[in-house]
Design a protein around this motif. Structure first.
Motif, PDB file in Angstrom:
ATOM      1  N   GLU A 199      -0.823   4.738   0.047  1.00 25.78           N
ATOM      2  CA  GLU A 199      -0.552   6.053   0.630  1.00 25.78           C
ATOM      3  C   GLU A 199      -0.949   6.108   2.113  1.00 25.78           C
ATOM      4  O   GLU A 199      -0.304   6.780   2.911  1.00 25.78           O
ATOM      5  N   VAL A 200      -1.987   5.394   2.502  1.00 32.29           N
ATOM      6  CA  VAL A 200      -2.403   5.352   3.909  1.00 32.29           C
ATOM      7  C   VAL A 200      -1.412   4.504   4.716  1.00 32.29           C
ATOM      8  O   VAL A 200      -1.032   4.870   5.832  1.00 32.29           O
ATOM      9  N   ILE A 201      -0.967   3.399   4.145  1.00 28.19           N
ATOM     10  CA  ILE A 201       0.049   2.571   4.806  1.00 28.19           C
ATOM     11  C   ILE A 201       1.298   3.408   5.069  1.00 28.19           C
ATOM     12  O   ILE A 201       1.852   3.384   6.178  1.00 28.19           O
ATOM     13  N   GLU A 202       1.742   4.170   4.084  1.00 28.79           N
ATOM     14  CA  GLU A 202       2.928   5.026   4.247  1.00 28.79           C
ATOM     15  C   GLU A 202       2.730   6.046   5.365  1.00 28.79           C
ATOM     16  O   GLU A 202       3.636   6.263   6.177  1.00 28.79           O
ATOM     17  N   GLN A 203       1.551   6.678   5.422  1.00 28.35           N
ATOM     18  CA  GLN A 203       1.260   7.652   6.484  1.00 28.35           C
ATOM     19  C   GLN A 203       1.314   6.979   7.853  1.00 28.35           C
ATOM     20  O   GLN A 203       1.900   7.521   8.795  1.00 28.35           O
ATOM     21  N   HIS A 204       0.702   5.822   7.950  1.00 28.02           N
ATOM     22  CA  HIS A 204       0.704   5.102   9.223  1.00 28.02           C
ATOM     23  C   HIS A 204       2.123   4.754   9.648  1.00 28.02           C
ATOM     24  O   HIS A 204       2.507   4.969  10.804  1.00 28.02           O
ATOM     25  N   LYS A 241      -4.632   0.806   1.176  1.00 19.40           N
ATOM     26  CA  LYS A 241      -4.153   1.795   0.214  1.00 19.40           C
ATOM     27  C   LYS A 241      -2.705   2.156   0.534  1.00 19.40           C
ATOM     28  O   LYS A 241      -2.391   2.524   1.676  1.00 19.40           O
ATOM     29  N   GLN A 259      -6.711   1.450  13.241  1.00 19.29           N
ATOM     30  CA  GLN A 259      -6.705   1.516  11.780  1.00 19.29           C
ATOM     31  C   GLN A 259      -5.370   1.079  11.194  1.00 19.29           C
ATOM     32  O   GLN A 259      -5.267   0.815  10.005  1.00 19.29           O
ATOM     33  N   GLY A 260      -4.335   1.014  12.043  1.00 18.76           N
ATOM     34  CA  GLY A 260      -3.025   0.557  11.602  1.00 18.76           C
ATOM     35  C   GLY A 260      -2.197   0.125  12.799  1.00 18.76           C
ATOM     36  O   GLY A 260      -2.281   0.740  13.860  1.00 18.76           O
ATOM     37  N   THR A 293      -2.401   3.069  15.607  1.00 18.17           N
ATOM     38  CA  THR A 293      -3.001   4.363  15.301  1.00 18.17           C
ATOM     39  C   THR A 293      -4.466   4.139  14.957  1.00 18.17           C
ATOM     40  O   THR A 293      -4.826   3.111  14.389  1.00 18.17           O
ATOM     41  N   ALA A 340      -4.518  -0.616   6.895  1.00 21.37           N
ATOM     42  CA  ALA A 340      -5.025  -0.092   5.632  1.00 21.37           C
ATOM     43  C   ALA A 340      -4.514  -0.895   4.439  1.00 21.37           C
ATOM     44  O   ALA A 340      -3.501  -1.575   4.522  1.00 21.37           O
ATOM     45  N   ASN A 396      -8.285  11.594  16.936  1.00 23.25           N
ATOM     46  CA  ASN A 396      -7.232  10.676  16.520  1.00 23.25           C
ATOM     47  C   ASN A 396      -6.405  10.288  17.740  1.00 23.25           C
ATOM     48  O   ASN A 396      -6.153  11.125  18.614  1.00 23.25           O
TER      49      ASN A 396
END
Length: 135
Positions: free
Chosen positions: A106-111, A104, A91-92, A60, A102, A37
């Motif tokens: 939840e993935v947007i929030e993580q990014h 999804k 990826q973001g 990221t 992204a 990563n």
């Protein structure tokens, strides 16, 4: 890749999560796909015509490479990664106003949890990430 202590955006450096190394099964030729990563900053053009301006973005994604032998750790992977033609797989991306990446939620929030403070603290690498690596 080469490890540097100083950040220079012109060298297109990456900060990596050294604990994130993933190595696939050997291919028929005995090579291994491996990845870590990574996060990085880049300059992007935003707008059109006279309203066009250059902004710094936080990204990221991963650094991945086909390697001749199975890397024992992330540092060995990075040392053997010598071809930077393609750079990181983004990826973001966050430019302080717009998100790209992204779909999804939840993935947007993580990014965004990672990218928002990263951009605010430019040019520092996020806590826990080893920066700066370049080709």
């Amino acid at each position: 890749m080469i490890r540097e202590d100083r950040f220079l955006i012109s060298r297109r450096p990456y900060a990596v999560d050294l604990s994130s190394l993933k190595v696939g099964e050997p291919t028929e030729s005995g090579h291994y796909w491996a990845m870590v990563n990574a996060v990085w900053f880049r300059r992007h053009s935003r707008g059109h015509g006279d309203a066009r301006r250059i902004v710094t973005v936080a990204c990221t994604g991963t650094l991945r490479n086909l390697q001749g032998s199975k890397p024992v750790d992330a540092r060995a992977f990075l040392a053997a990664y010598t071809d930077g033609r393609y750079g990181g797989d983004c990826q973001g991306r966050w430019d302080g106003e717009n998100y790209w990446g992204a779909q999804k939620p939840e993935v947007i929030e993580q990014h965004l949890e990672l990218l928002r403070p990263m951009l605010e603290r430019y040019p520092a690498a996020p806590a826990g990430w080893d920066g700066w690596w370049r080709f």
